[in-house]
Design a protein around this motif. Structure first.
Motif, mmCIF file in Angstrom:
data_model
loop_
_atom_site.group_PDB
_atom_site.id
_atom_site.type_symbol
_atom_site.label_atom_id
_atom_site.label_comp_id
_atom_site.label_asym_id
_atom_site.label_seq_id
_atom_site.Cartn_x
_atom_site.Cartn_y
_atom_site.Cartn_z
ATOM 1 N N PRO A 92 27.728 -30.309 -105.701
ATOM 2 C CA PRO A 92 28.946 -30.381 -104.880
ATOM 3 C C PRO A 92 29.170 -31.758 -104.274
ATOM 4 O O PRO A 92 30.315 -32.185 -104.096
ATOM 5 N N GLU B 218 29.146 -26.374 -97.939
ATOM 6 C CA GLU B 218 30.230 -27.260 -98.377
ATOM 7 C C GLU B 218 30.444 -28.368 -97.349
ATOM 8 O O GLU B 218 30.655 -29.532 -97.722
ATOM 9 N N GLN B 219 30.387 -28.024 -96.082
ATOM 10 C CA GLN B 219 30.568 -29.020 -95.029
ATOM 11 C C GLN B 219 29.428 -30.034 -95.030
ATOM 12 O O GLN B 219 29.651 -31.239 -94.859
ATOM 13 N N ILE C 245 32.614 -33.821 -104.642
ATOM 14 C CA ILE C 245 33.358 -34.321 -103.478
ATOM 15 C C ILE C 245 33.505 -35.837 -103.554
ATOM 16 O O ILE C 245 34.549 -36.388 -103.190
ATOM 17 N N MET D 68 28.462 -21.324 -102.887
ATOM 18 C CA MET D 68 28.182 -22.015 -101.633
ATOM 19 C C MET D 68 28.978 -21.406 -100.499
ATOM 20 O O MET D 68 30.102 -20.978 -100.692
ATOM 21 N N ARG E 226 29.826 -32.408 -97.857
ATOM 22 C CA ARG E 226 30.882 -33.388 -97.565
ATOM 23 C C ARG E 226 30.350 -34.484 -96.634
ATOM 24 O O ARG E 226 30.704 -35.669 -96.802
#
Length: 213
Positions: free
Chosen positions: A109, A20-21, A113, A15, A24
């Motif tokens: 992911p 990733e952001q 998270i 990623m 999240r």
């Protein structure tokens, strides 16, 4: 009591920072919903279970949910057929939101998270303890007690047995690493010996380079 983890290949997606952001953002949005329920941790565990118990066992399903060739409407129907009556309304709706925005590919992911966010909410801190041999109960409790005082939170130990350490242990808390292994101490000693030898040669270069020496 923490149990030793056996190292094994893990399914990991490559990623970039943007993905990733985004993962999240969705995870935080779900935690906002979960926080209003009587048991937020159960909802987080349910999302993780979808990854570990369903996607891991049925890779073709994961491929279909991730595929851009499958229309969002078809994915929504697929989600209903599989999860309706088996998942809580919160998780089912979350899956549909991810599907509608083309983000089902981020479910792994997001689940990862979510576990971290929920641990923070509960005042828990994941700690990896890498040791050369399995810990006995007394030593494990001592490590937990010391970490509890140092971190100011409840440590959750994940013990990994790594014989290459020879003795001692390596403790990882987030991005921080405390390395007290014999392997590392020996490596530092070896490097120090090389540095001292190099220093000696540099200070007395004329002696080592002289043809008459």
């Amino acid at each position: 009591m923490a149990k030793p983890d056996r190292e094994k290949p893990k399914h990991e997606n490559v990623m970039d920072v943007t993905e990733e952001q985004i993962a999240r953002v969705y995870a935080q949005a779900f935690m906002g919903v979960a926080a209003k329920s009587p048991n937020p941790t159960a909802l987080v565990d349910e999302v993780e279970s979808i990854v570990t118990d369903i996607l891991e066992r049925f890779p073709q399903l994961e491929h279909a949910l991730r595929s851009e060739l499958v229309a969002p409407e078809e994915k929504a129907r697929l989600i209903d057929r599989i999860f309706q009556g088996r998942s809580t309304p919160e998780v089912l709706n979350f899956l549909k939101v991810l599907s509608a925005h083309g983000r089902l590919g981020l479910l792994r992911p997001i689940a990862r998270i979510l576990k971290k966010l929920d641990a923070v909410r509960r005042g828990l801190t994941d700690v990896e303890v890498r040791v050369a041999a399995p810990l006995d109960d007394a030593l494990e409790r001592e490590i937990e007690d010391r970490l509890r005082k140092t971190l100011g939170s409840e440590p959750v130990l994940h013990v990994v047995v790594d014989p290459s350490l020879i003795a001692g242990m390596v403790i990882r808390v987030g991005d921080r690493v405390y390395d007290g292994s014999v392997h590392t101490l020996l490596e530092h000693a070896r490097r120090a010996m090389i540095d001292r030898a190099t220093e000696t040669i540099e200070m007395h270069a004329d002696r080592f380079l002289s043809s008459s020496a």
